[in-house]
Design a protein around this motif. Structure first.
Motif, mmCIF file in Angstrom:
data_model
loop_
_atom_site.group_PDB
_atom_site.id
_atom_site.type_symbol
_atom_site.label_atom_id
_atom_site.label_comp_id
_atom_site.label_asym_id
_atom_site.label_seq_id
_atom_site.Cartn_x
_atom_site.Cartn_y
_atom_site.Cartn_z
ATOM 1 N N UNK A 243 0.803 -1.220 0.000
ATOM 2 C CA UNK A 243 0.000 0.000 0.000
ATOM 3 C C UNK A 243 0.834 1.267 0.000
ATOM 4 N N UNK A 244 2.167 1.120 -0.038
ATOM 5 C CA UNK A 244 3.054 2.285 -0.032
ATOM 6 C C UNK A 244 3.696 2.468 -1.402
ATOM 7 N N UNK A 245 3.969 3.720 -1.748
ATOM 8 C CA UNK A 245 4.622 4.029 -3.020
ATOM 9 C C UNK A 245 6.062 3.529 -3.035
ATOM 10 N N UNK A 246 6.730 3.585 -1.878
ATOM 11 C CA UNK A 246 8.132 3.169 -1.774
ATOM 12 C C UNK A 246 8.314 1.707 -2.185
ATOM 13 N N UNK A 247 7.356 0.874 -1.833
ATOM 14 C CA UNK A 247 7.404 -0.554 -2.159
ATOM 15 C C UNK A 247 7.457 -0.756 -3.669
ATOM 16 N N UNK A 248 6.553 -0.119 -4.386
ATOM 17 C CA UNK A 248 6.466 -0.311 -5.835
ATOM 18 C C UNK A 248 7.602 0.379 -6.584
ATOM 19 N N UNK A 249 8.044 1.522 -6.084
ATOM 20 C CA UNK A 249 9.171 2.207 -6.720
ATOM 21 C C UNK A 249 10.444 1.376 -6.572
ATOM 22 N N UNK A 250 10.645 0.804 -5.394
ATOM 23 C CA UNK A 250 11.824 -0.040 -5.161
ATOM 24 C C UNK A 250 11.828 -1.236 -6.106
ATOM 25 N N UNK A 251 10.676 -1.865 -6.275
ATOM 26 C CA UNK A 251 10.565 -3.013 -7.176
ATOM 27 C C UNK A 251 10.833 -2.584 -8.619
ATOM 28 N N UNK A 252 10.220 -1.471 -9.016
ATOM 29 C CA UNK A 252 10.383 -0.996 -10.398
ATOM 30 C C UNK A 252 11.844 -0.651 -10.697
ATOM 31 N N UNK A 253 12.502 0.009 -9.752
ATOM 32 C CA UNK A 253 13.908 0.402 -9.938
ATOM 33 C C UNK A 253 14.794 -0.834 -10.070
ATOM 34 N N UNK A 254 14.621 -1.803 -9.168
ATOM 35 C CA UNK A 254 15.445 -3.016 -9.211
ATOM 36 C C UNK A 254 15.198 -3.811 -10.491
#
Length: 235
Positions: A40-51
């Motif tokens: 539910x956090x933006x940080x979670x999805x951004x981290x996945x997308x970046x990696x």
């Protein structure tokens, strides 16, 4: 397969209940709840997308370079001779050695792509060389006798010989690239990445988050491998 997975989840639950210490082993239900919270956090999805973006970039470049230099190495022996020691070093040296050295040369956010490239390049290079060399000499003789053009010979003789080797190496290499890339992130600690999140969870003794990010890494690895295998088969 489903029963086997359920069995190990049950073992995990029993171990968690037996130890009764969330700092050592978090329960499956607690991990699931935490993953939902993180999702539910933006940080979670951004981290996945970046990696994903960086590691797949390294994988793609490594695969392309492996095929290109594999073809050149087969056609021009000096190229193969020059690359052989490099391939041996990359295959033999620990990944952590390359990571530590690379941290001196390149920026932290580029490290995961570079390490993924190093994992993929020698595998695809070797399979390309082996595949081309496995071409049937009898078919090559027929192509020569009937005056096939270089393009036609490549299409009808070399590509069929090369196809199974490339399928195998491309499918296998993506798993190695993913794991090595995440390891690189743990060392480099870029601002946003899965490896950084995993490292921070470990430093702050957030065992629940360590379990969560580990499951995310495993899940993404299985997903990526499945997608790549389908793409390789279709291509």
């Amino acid at each position: 397969m489903t029963l086997a997975i359920l069995f190990w989840i049950a073992v995990w639950q029993v171990l968690s209940a037996f130890l009764d210490n969330s700092l050592l082993v978090a329960s499956p239900l607690a991990v699931l709840k935490r993953i939902i919270q993180l999702a539910g956090t933006m940080q979670f999805w951004v981290s996945i997308a970046v990696s994903l973006g960086r590691i797949l970039e390294g994988y793609a470049i490594g695969a392309a370079a492996g095929v290109l230099f594999g073809v050149l190495g087969t056609k021009f022996f000096p190229v193969h001779l020059l690359l052989s020691p490099l391939m041996a070093v990359i295959k033999s040296a620990p990944v952590t050695s390359f990571i530590i050295l690379a941290l001196v040369w390149i920026k932290s956010y580029e490290l995961s792509a570079f390490i993924a490239f190093l994992m993929v390049f020698p595998m695809v290079y070797s399979s390309t060389v082996e595949g081309i060399r496995s071409a049937d000499p009898a078919l090559l003789e027929v192509a020569k006798v009937y005056g096939f053009s270089t393009r036609k010979t490549v299409k009808l003789v070399y590509v069929p010989a090369l196809r199974p080797f490339l399928r195998s190496s491309l499918s296998t290499a993506v798993g190695f690239a993913w794991k090595a890339g995440i390891t690189g992130e743990i060392f480099a600690l870029p601002k946003l990445a899965i490896g950084t999140m995993l490292y921070n969870a470990k430093i702050f003794l957030e065992t629940l988050d360590v379990f969560c990010w580990t499951l995310v890494i495993i899940g993404l690895s299985l997903m990526i491998e499945g997608v790549v295998k389908k793409l390789v088969r279709s291509i």
